[in-house]
Design a protein around this motif. Structure first.
Motif, short mmCIF file in Angstrom:
data_model
loop_
_atom_site.label_atom_id
_atom_site.label_comp_id
_atom_site.label_asym_id
_atom_site.label_seq_id
_atom_site.Cartn_x
_atom_site.Cartn_y
_atom_site.Cartn_z
N THR A 1 49.39 1.37 22.41
CA THR A 1 48.77 2.73 22.24
C THR A 1 49.43 3.52 21.04
N ARG A 2 50.48 3.07 20.21
CA ARG A 2 50.89 3.67 19.12
C ARG A 2 50.66 2.63 17.89
N VAL A 3 49.84 3.07 16.93
CA VAL A 3 49.46 2.68 15.70
C VAL A 3 50.17 3.66 14.65
N SER A 4 50.98 3.05 13.76
CA SER A 4 51.61 4.25 12.82
C SER A 4 50.87 4.52 11.64
N GLY A 5 49.73 3.68 11.32
CA GLY A 5 49.18 3.85 10.14
C GLY A 5 49.97 3.32 8.90
N VAL A 6 50.89 2.55 9.16
CA VAL A 6 51.63 1.76 8.21
C VAL A 6 50.94 0.45 8.00
N ILE A 7 50.48 -0.03 6.80
CA ILE A 7 49.96 -1.39 6.52
C ILE A 7 50.78 -2.09 5.73
N GLY A 8 51.39 -3.31 6.14
CA GLY A 8 52.14 -4.21 5.31
C GLY A 8 51.10 -5.27 4.47
N VAL A 9 51.39 -5.46 3.03
CA VAL A 9 50.58 -6.31 2.19
C VAL A 9 51.45 -7.58 2.09
N HIS A 10 50.78 -8.67 2.47
CA HIS A 10 51.44 -10.09 2.66
C HIS A 10 50.57 -10.94 1.60
N THR A 11 51.27 -12.30 1.44
CA THR A 11 50.63 -13.40 0.87
C THR A 11 51.26 -14.67 1.91
N ALA A 12 50.09 -15.34 2.00
CA ALA A 12 50.44 -16.34 3.26
C ALA A 12 51.15 -17.56 2.65
N GLU A 13 51.25 -17.78 1.39
CA GLU A 13 52.02 -18.66 0.73
C GLU A 13 51.24 -20.01 0.92
N ASN A 14 50.14 -20.25 1.22
CA ASN A 14 49.34 -21.49 1.35
C ASN A 14 49.05 -22.25 -0.09
N ASN A 15 48.45 -23.18 -0.24
CA ASN A 15 48.30 -23.76 -1.66
C ASN A 15 46.94 -22.83 -2.15
N THR A 16 47.30 -22.06 -3.42
CA THR A 16 46.34 -21.32 -3.87
C THR A 16 45.14 -22.13 -4.41
N CYS A 17 44.00 -21.65 -4.09
CA CYS A 17 42.87 -22.32 -4.60
C CYS A 17 42.33 -21.49 -5.95
N PHE A 18 42.50 -22.52 -6.85
CA PHE A 18 42.34 -21.96 -8.42
C PHE A 18 40.79 -21.88 -8.82
N ASN A 19 39.75 -23.16 -8.17
CA ASN A 19 38.62 -23.31 -8.78
C ASN A 19 37.85 -23.62 -7.30
N GLY A 20 36.45 -23.27 -7.67
CA GLY A 20 35.42 -23.42 -6.66
C GLY A 20 35.75 -22.59 -5.38
N PRO A 21 34.84 -22.97 -4.32
CA PRO A 21 34.69 -22.14 -3.13
C PRO A 21 36.16 -22.20 -2.59
N ASP A 22 36.54 -21.00 -1.75
CA ASP A 22 37.78 -20.69 -1.30
C ASP A 22 37.59 -20.40 0.11
N ASN A 23 38.23 -21.52 1.14
CA ASN A 23 38.07 -21.07 2.49
C ASN A 23 39.38 -20.79 3.12
N GLY A 24 40.44 -20.22 2.18
CA GLY A 24 41.78 -19.83 2.54
C GLY A 24 41.87 -19.13 4.03
N ASP A 25 40.94 -18.15 4.00
CA ASP A 25 41.12 -17.20 5.14
C ASP A 25 40.93 -18.08 6.61
N LEU A 26 39.96 -19.09 6.40
CA LEU A 26 39.84 -19.88 7.67
C LEU A 26 40.90 -21.02 7.58
N SER A 27 41.30 -21.59 6.50
CA SER A 27 42.16 -22.78 6.46
C SER A 27 43.47 -22.35 7.13
N VAL A 28 43.87 -21.20 6.41
CA VAL A 28 45.00 -20.66 7.10
C VAL A 28 45.17 -20.01 8.57
#
Length: 215
Positions: A23-50
């Motif tokens: 019932t309580r959401v503070s409005g605090v938003i944390g920013v993170h990195t998933a520390e998966n293998n970064t995709c440097f080229n081509g299509p990136d499906n990181g949001d799905l693969s993680v």
């Protein structure tokens, strides 16, 4: 019935990756990195693969939304806790870029910008849904907050995971573009559009003519 939130629609059978309606959401938003293998080229499906990794992991670790070069994806509704930061899971929201925190400058500029802007749109979506669903009375402003405020939930805004867990976490990293992130978030919550990447079914669009609301 599908909820549109990936971890809720694909529950982990080993370790639940979200918990309890809150019932309580503070409005605090944390920013993170998933520390998966970064995709440097081509299509990136990181949001799905993680996301797929999280649905099968046997320990705890999740976010409310995740973003990659091409898209972003809702994982957990802000009315539920996600397991992003042990200091404030009970009240905070979280977004994660599916890259390694040390790889920001190794990404080509257009790809780096795309991830950051997609992450900002994911954060704006979280904020707008929280307001729409009565969890917040206004969207969090585009501002940084202190470690103490992030942990206690006494001021709305953004912090980096490494700030609340120094020594064990360092994300989103020293090279994360906070200015681009906060400016893009501010545009999104104001009903604007920052065109970047490719629109996909996993990347919701602003509803035309309805100020700031998402489908």
């Amino acid at each position: 019935m599908a909820t549109g939130y990936y971890l809720q629609d694909n529950p982990n059978p080993h370790a639940a990756q979200f918990g309890w309606p809150r019932t309580r959401v503070s409005g605090v938003i944390g920013v993170h990195t998933a520390e998966n293998n970064t995709c440097f080229n081509g299509p990136d499906n990181g949001d799905l693969s993680v996301g797929e990794f999280v649905t099968g992991r046997r320990d705890f670790g999740s976010y409310h939304s995740a973003a990659d070069v091409d898209s972003w994806r809702r994982w957990v509704h802000p009315g539920y806790s996600a397991w992003a930061d042990t200091t404030n899971n009970a009240h905070a929201m979280s977004v994660s870029a599916t890259v390694r925190a040390n790889d920001w400058l190794a990404l080509k500029e257009d790809r780096r910008r795309a991830v950051v802007v997609n992450l900002a749109e994911a954060a704006a979506d979280l904020a707008l849904v929280a307001v729409r669903d009565g969890l917040l009375d206004r969207v969090p402003p585009a501002q940084r907050i202190s470690k103490a405020e992030a942990i206690a939930g006494t001021r709305m805004g953004f912090y980096g995971h490494g700030e609340t867990n120094p020594g064990t976490r360092y994300d989103p990293g020293k090279d994360f573009d906070w200015t681009l992130f906060l400016n893009s978030y501010n545009t999104f919550v104001g009903g604007g559009i920052v065109p970047v990447g490719t629109i996909t079914p996993e990347r919701p669009l602003l509803i035309p003519g309805v100020a700031g609301l998402y489908i």
